[in-house]
Write a protein that holds these residues in place. Structure first.
Motif, PDB file in Angstrom:
ATOM      1  N   UNK A 293       2.004   6.842   0.617  1.00 24.02           N
ATOM      2  CA  UNK A 293       2.224   7.038  -0.940  1.00 24.02           C
ATOM      3  C   UNK A 293       2.205   8.446  -1.346  1.00 24.02           C
ATOM      4  N   UNK A 294       2.990   9.009  -1.832  1.00 23.62           N
ATOM      5  CA  UNK A 294       2.857  10.811  -2.106  1.00 23.62           C
ATOM      6  C   UNK A 294       2.144  11.014  -3.240  1.00 23.62           C
ATOM      7  N   UNK A 295       1.895   9.764  -4.176  1.00 22.07           N
ATOM      8  CA  UNK A 295       0.850  10.137  -5.292  1.00 22.07           C
ATOM      9  C   UNK A 295      -0.511  10.831  -4.833  1.00 22.07           C
ATOM     10  N   UNK A 296      -1.224  11.339  -5.862  1.00 21.46           N
ATOM     11  CA  UNK A 296      -2.738  11.993  -5.407  1.00 21.46           C
ATOM     12  C   UNK A 296      -3.435  11.117  -4.583  1.00 21.46           C
ATOM     13  N   UNK A 297      -4.005  11.510  -3.872  1.00 16.66           N
ATOM     14  CA  UNK A 297      -5.022  10.342  -2.900  1.00 16.66           C
ATOM     15  C   UNK A 297      -5.970   9.637  -3.758  1.00 16.66           C
ATOM     16  N   UNK A 298      -6.722  10.179  -4.627  1.00 21.13           N
ATOM     17  CA  UNK A 298      -7.684   9.460  -5.255  1.00 21.13           C
ATOM     18  C   UNK A 298      -7.195   8.245  -6.161  1.00 21.13           C
ATOM     19  N   UNK A 299      -5.868   8.361  -6.699  1.00 14.61           N
ATOM     20  CA  UNK A 299      -5.197   7.308  -7.496  1.00 14.61           C
ATOM     21  C   UNK A 299      -5.006   6.165  -6.598  1.00 14.61           C
ATOM     22  N   UNK A 300      -4.326   6.660  -5.155  1.00 17.99           N
ATOM     23  CA  UNK A 300      -3.997   5.643  -4.239  1.00 17.99           C
ATOM     24  C   UNK A 300      -5.308   4.874  -3.673  1.00 17.99           C
ATOM     25  N   UNK A 301      -6.302   5.678  -3.471  1.00 16.97           N
ATOM     26  CA  UNK A 301      -7.726   5.113  -3.030  1.00 16.97           C
ATOM     27  C   UNK A 301      -8.223   4.210  -4.023  1.00 16.97           C
ATOM     28  N   UNK A 302      -8.324   4.367  -5.382  1.00 20.63           N
ATOM     29  CA  UNK A 302      -8.724   3.580  -6.188  1.00 20.63           C
ATOM     30  C   UNK A 302      -8.042   2.275  -6.354  1.00 20.63           C
ATOM     31  N   UNK A 303      -6.668   2.468  -6.178  1.00 24.36           N
ATOM     32  CA  UNK A 303      -5.781   1.284  -6.275  1.00 24.36           C
ATOM     33  C   UNK A 303      -6.138   0.289  -4.962  1.00 24.36           C
ATOM     34  N   UNK A 304      -6.154   0.950  -3.985  1.00 29.27           N
ATOM     35  CA  UNK A 304      -6.587   0.262  -2.822  1.00 29.27           C
ATOM     36  C   UNK A 304      -8.041  -0.497  -2.827  1.00 29.27           C
ATOM     37  N   UNK A 305      -9.118   0.235  -3.509  1.00 25.12           N
ATOM     38  CA  UNK A 305     -10.344  -0.284  -3.771  1.00 25.12           C
ATOM     39  C   UNK A 305     -10.056  -1.752  -4.400  1.00 25.12           C
ATOM     40  N   UNK A 306      -9.245  -1.557  -5.663  1.00 26.56           N
ATOM     41  CA  UNK A 306      -9.283  -2.691  -6.489  1.00 26.56           C
ATOM     42  C   UNK A 306      -8.345  -3.801  -5.851  1.00 26.56           C
ATOM     43  N   UNK A 307      -7.610  -3.524  -5.341  1.00 31.59           N
ATOM     44  CA  UNK A 307      -6.827  -4.754  -4.228  1.00 31.59           C
ATOM     45  C   UNK A 307      -7.609  -5.316  -3.354  1.00 31.59           C
ATOM     46  N   UNK A 308      -8.613  -4.349  -2.547  1.00 30.74           N
ATOM     47  CA  UNK A 308      -9.441  -5.068  -1.742  1.00 30.74           C
ATOM     48  C   UNK A 308     -10.725  -6.025  -2.463  1.00 30.74           C
ATOM     49  N   UNK A 309     -11.031  -5.457  -3.434  1.00 29.09           N
ATOM     50  CA  UNK A 309     -11.942  -6.247  -3.875  1.00 29.09           C
ATOM     51  C   UNK A 309     -11.501  -7.694  -4.587  1.00 29.09           C
ATOM     52  N   UNK A 310     -10.261  -7.515  -5.246  1.00 30.89           N
ATOM     53  CA  UNK A 310      -9.481  -8.844  -5.753  1.00 30.89           C
ATOM     54  C   UNK A 310      -9.460  -9.733  -4.784  1.00 30.89           C
ATOM     55  N   UNK A 311      -8.999  -9.334  -3.365  1.00 29.85           N
ATOM     56  CA  UNK A 311      -8.606 -10.076  -2.276  1.00 29.85           C
ATOM     57  C   UNK A 311      -9.841 -10.830  -1.970  1.00 29.85           C
ATOM     58  N   UNK A 312     -11.130 -10.046  -1.699  1.00 26.17           N
ATOM     59  CA  UNK A 312     -12.233 -10.524  -1.235  1.00 26.17           C
ATOM     60  C   UNK A 312     -12.598 -11.592  -2.161  1.00 26.17           C
ATOM     61  N   UNK A 313     -12.625 -11.299  -3.541  1.00 24.46           N
ATOM     62  CA  UNK A 313     -13.056 -12.181  -4.384  1.00 24.46           C
ATOM     63  C   UNK A 313     -12.349 -13.493  -4.628  1.00 24.46           C
ATOM     64  N   UNK A 314     -11.100 -13.408  -4.065  1.00 22.78           N
ATOM     65  CA  UNK A 314     -10.240 -14.788  -4.256  1.00 22.78           C
ATOM     66  C   UNK A 314     -10.365 -15.640  -2.977  1.00 22.78           C
ATOM     67  N   UNK A 315     -10.489 -14.828  -1.674  1.00 23.03           N
ATOM     68  CA  UNK A 315     -10.466 -15.475  -0.362  1.00 23.03           C
ATOM     69  C   UNK A 315     -11.759 -15.785   0.227  1.00 23.03           C
ATOM     70  N   UNK A 316     -13.086 -15.244  -0.235  1.00 24.14           N
ATOM     71  CA  UNK A 316     -14.288 -15.505   0.494  1.00 24.14           C
ATOM     72  C   UNK A 316     -15.351 -16.354  -0.190  1.00 24.14           C
ATOM     73  N   UNK A 317     -15.907 -16.950   0.445  1.00 19.73           N
ATOM     74  CA  UNK A 317     -17.072 -17.619  -0.140  1.00 19.73           C
ATOM     75  C   UNK A 317     -16.740 -18.638  -1.091  1.00 19.73           C
ATOM     76  N   UNK A 318     -15.595 -19.244  -0.974  1.00 17.43           N
ATOM     77  CA  UNK A 318     -14.710 -20.117  -1.978  1.00 17.43           C
ATOM     78  C   UNK A 318     -14.685 -19.747  -3.411  1.00 17.43           C
ATOM     79  N   UNK A 319     -14.269 -18.363  -3.474  1.00 11.01           N
ATOM     80  CA  UNK A 319     -14.042 -17.929  -4.859  1.00 11.01           C
ATOM     81  C   UNK A 319     -12.664 -18.346  -5.271  1.00 11.01           C
ATOM     82  N   UNK A 320     -11.816 -18.697  -4.510  1.00 10.44           N
ATOM     83  CA  UNK A 320     -10.457 -18.997  -4.874  1.00 10.44           C
ATOM     84  C   UNK A 320     -10.525 -20.341  -5.786  1.00 10.44           C
TER      85      UNK A 320
END
Length: 70
Positions: free
Chosen positions: A39-66
């Motif tokens: 993604x050509x957008x500024x790196x920190x914006x992409x990094x923060x989006x990735x961080x939120x995607x990872x946290x959301x995925x882990x929340x739903x998938x791990x430890x029966x959170x789904x």
């Protein structure tokens, strides 16, 4: 200052109650789309989006959170 509620389905752009396969597919597509190397957008914006995607995925998938969000 406004406090927002953490909603992993909203972060990933899914409807509540989405299947595990849908969650994985959406996460994969978003992580590729917002990856700083792809993604050509500024790196920190992409990094923060990735961080939120990872946290959301882990929340739903791990430890029966789904089940607790459905």
């Amino acid at each position: 200052m406004q406090i927002e509620i953490f909603d992993p389905f909203n972060i990933l752009g899914l409807e509540p109650g989405a299947a595990e396969s849908e969650i994985k597919k959406k996460y994969r597509r978003l992580s590729i789309q917002y990856h700083p190397d792809k993604n050509p957008d500024p790196g920190w914006r992409c990094f923060s989006c990735l961080f939120f995607f990872i946290v959301a995925m882990q929340t739903l998938m791990f430890a029966g959170m789904l089940d607790s969000y459905n």
